[in-house]
Write an enzyme that holds these catalytic residues in place. Structure first.
Site, PDB file in Angstrom:
ATOM      1  N   TYR A 109      84.699 -28.697  20.570  1.00 29.05           N
ATOM      2  CA  TYR A 109      85.471 -27.504  20.217  1.00 29.05           C
ATOM      3  C   TYR A 109      86.288 -27.845  18.978  1.00 29.05           C
ATOM      4  CZ  TYR A 109      88.752 -23.683  20.247  1.00 29.05           C
ATOM      5  OH  TYR A 109      89.487 -22.598  19.868  1.00 29.05           O
ATOM      6  N   GLU A 195      87.365 -20.585  14.083  1.00 29.05           N
ATOM      7  CA  GLU A 195      86.963 -21.315  15.284  1.00 29.05           C
ATOM      8  C   GLU A 195      85.486 -21.662  15.212  1.00 29.05           C
ATOM      9  OE1 GLU A 195      88.089 -20.418  19.761  1.00 29.05           O
ATOM     10  OE2 GLU A 195      86.235 -19.398  19.248  1.00 29.05           O
TER      11      GLU A 195
END
Ligand code: GDP
Ligand code: MN
Length: 393
Positions: A109, A195
């Site tokens: 992530y 992101e």
């Protein structure tokens, strides 16, 4: 405003961040772009919607051959998908991205965003990347601060690579380079969020397999590439939301039966709470703001009058900067264009409230009721909806 994956990837690619090869399918005709042998390793067929969680909802499929990818893309295009991020509603798949399948050795992530607590931008990383990050390991995020003057420090990225991400030694410098670039793109693009989940380690280095960008709308005037995408996406909004955007009023439909028009975000939320505490559900958040003009307020009324799902309309105006007579005038004008068909209860208080009452009584809008007490007004509008045999849900 969020960007689609394909839009986010195109911005990243333009600024030198590796995102992998892909082709975008917007129409059935575009399916011909998926030629035999286009990608040797395989095809990832990805539904383009403004929500994540597609993988788990069948919106990301990996196939071997071009004809399979074509068939899948053909099925996806124009169909609906519901993910845990679409708030219980199905959304239409406007486009399909066909990405070259990459061999993923490790998934991470990775995000760049503003930390309000620190008062500066940070890179967020976690070793639990991919589709499991929210569920499994939200607490295990590591924050890497980005100094507003000197940028992100190499040693901070290196520490995260070793301690948190267990990145194999030969790839640590590649990760540092990726992190520095991403931080720069985030700052230069003035995004609210960048992101990348998952950030993949492939045999050729780091690659953004997925990408999400949330734009800062107040910076769009100096970000032409983002502005172009934002305008494209605005066209895809439902008609009433598009109209609100064009007018410059904040409008968020939420599904109840009492349409609300309020000046000021705090008052709007308090109004919604009060309606809810009287057993009904507001249909929307609609804040015309303190300095709205007649056209904006008229447009806001038109949005409510056009919404066939409403059983009543509630207007709550505290005239500090806003003039109540302007609200009344806008309502009368909107009613001329689209007849008011449901009961309207208004709580008007403050600036020019007497003129407002006079305008409304002259216009003989029989279904309009004016109060100066908020609680009484809310009770009245809720009773009207209740009297309709309508639970409001
Ligand atoms: P999301 O579910 O909406 O976040 O969609 P993603 O683009 O993140 O895709 C979901 C998952 O599919 C990823 O976490 C990967 O595990 C997998 N995936 C996507 N593209 C590839 C690829 O090129 N190769 C491999 N092996 N897996 C992929
Ligand atoms: Mn993802």
């Amino acid at each position: 405003m969020n960007l689609f994956e394909y839009q986010a990837k195109s911005l990243l690619k333009q600024h030198g961040l590796p995102v992998g090869r892909s082709v975008l399918i917007k129409t059935k005709k575009d399916l011909a772009l998926i030629k035999e042998g286009l990608f040797r390793s395989g095809y990832v067929v990805k539904a383009q919607v403004l929500a994540g969680g597609r993988g788990k909802a069948g919106g990301v499929k990996i196939v071997k051959r071009a004809d399979e990818a074509r068939a899948l893309a053909g099925q996806m295009l124009g169909s609906n998908i519901e993910t845990y991020q679409t708030a219980g509603a199905a959304v239409k798949i406007e486009a399909v991205l066909i990405a070259e399948k990459v061999a993923i050795e490790q998934e991470f992530y990775f995000a760049v965003t503003l930390s309000r607590k620190r008062g500066q931008a940070v890179i967020l990383v976690s070793s639990a990347g991919g589709t499991e990050v929210e569920a499994a390991n939200a607490g295990a995020l590591r924050e890497i601060p980005i100094d507003p003057w000197t940028g992100v420090r190499n040693h901070a990225l290196r520490e995260a690579a070793v301690e948190t991400l267990n990145i194999p030694a030969p790839w640590i410098n590649n990760f540092i380079e990726f992190g520095r670039k991403a931080a720069r793109i985030y700052a230069e693009g003035e995004f609210s969020l960048l992101e990348i989940n998952p950030l993949a380690l492939t045999p050729k280095g780091f690659l953004a397999v997925d990408a999400k960008i949330n734009l800062e709308e107040n910076a769009l005037f100096r970000q032409p590439d983002s502005l172009k995408f934002s305008e494209e996406n605005q066209k895809l909004l439902p008609a009433l939301e598009r109209k609100a955007k064009d007018l410059g009023v904040s409008y968020i439909p939420i599904g109840g039966r009492i349409g609300c028009l309020v000046n000021g975000a705090g008052l709007a939320m308090a109004t919604m709470d009060l309606i809810a505490s009287h057993g009904q559900k507001p249909a929307n958040f609609l804040d015309v703001g303190g300095g709205a003009n007649v056209d904006q307020v008229k447009g806001a009324f038109e949005i409510l009058l056009a919404d066939k799902r409403l059983s009543a309309i509630f207007v709550n105006i505290f005239g500090g900067i806003m003039r109540c007579d302007l609200i009344a005038q806008a309502l009368v004008e909107a009613d001329k264009k689209t007849n008011l068909k449901v009961p309207l209860v208004a709580r008007l208080l403050g600036n020019n409230v007497d003129q407002a009452r006079e305008i409304l009584s002259k216009a003989r809008l029989t279904q309009v009721e004016v109060h100066d007490d908020l609680e009484k007004a809310v009770v009245s509008v809720c009773q009207k909806v209740h009297g309709n045999g309508d639970s409001g849900r």
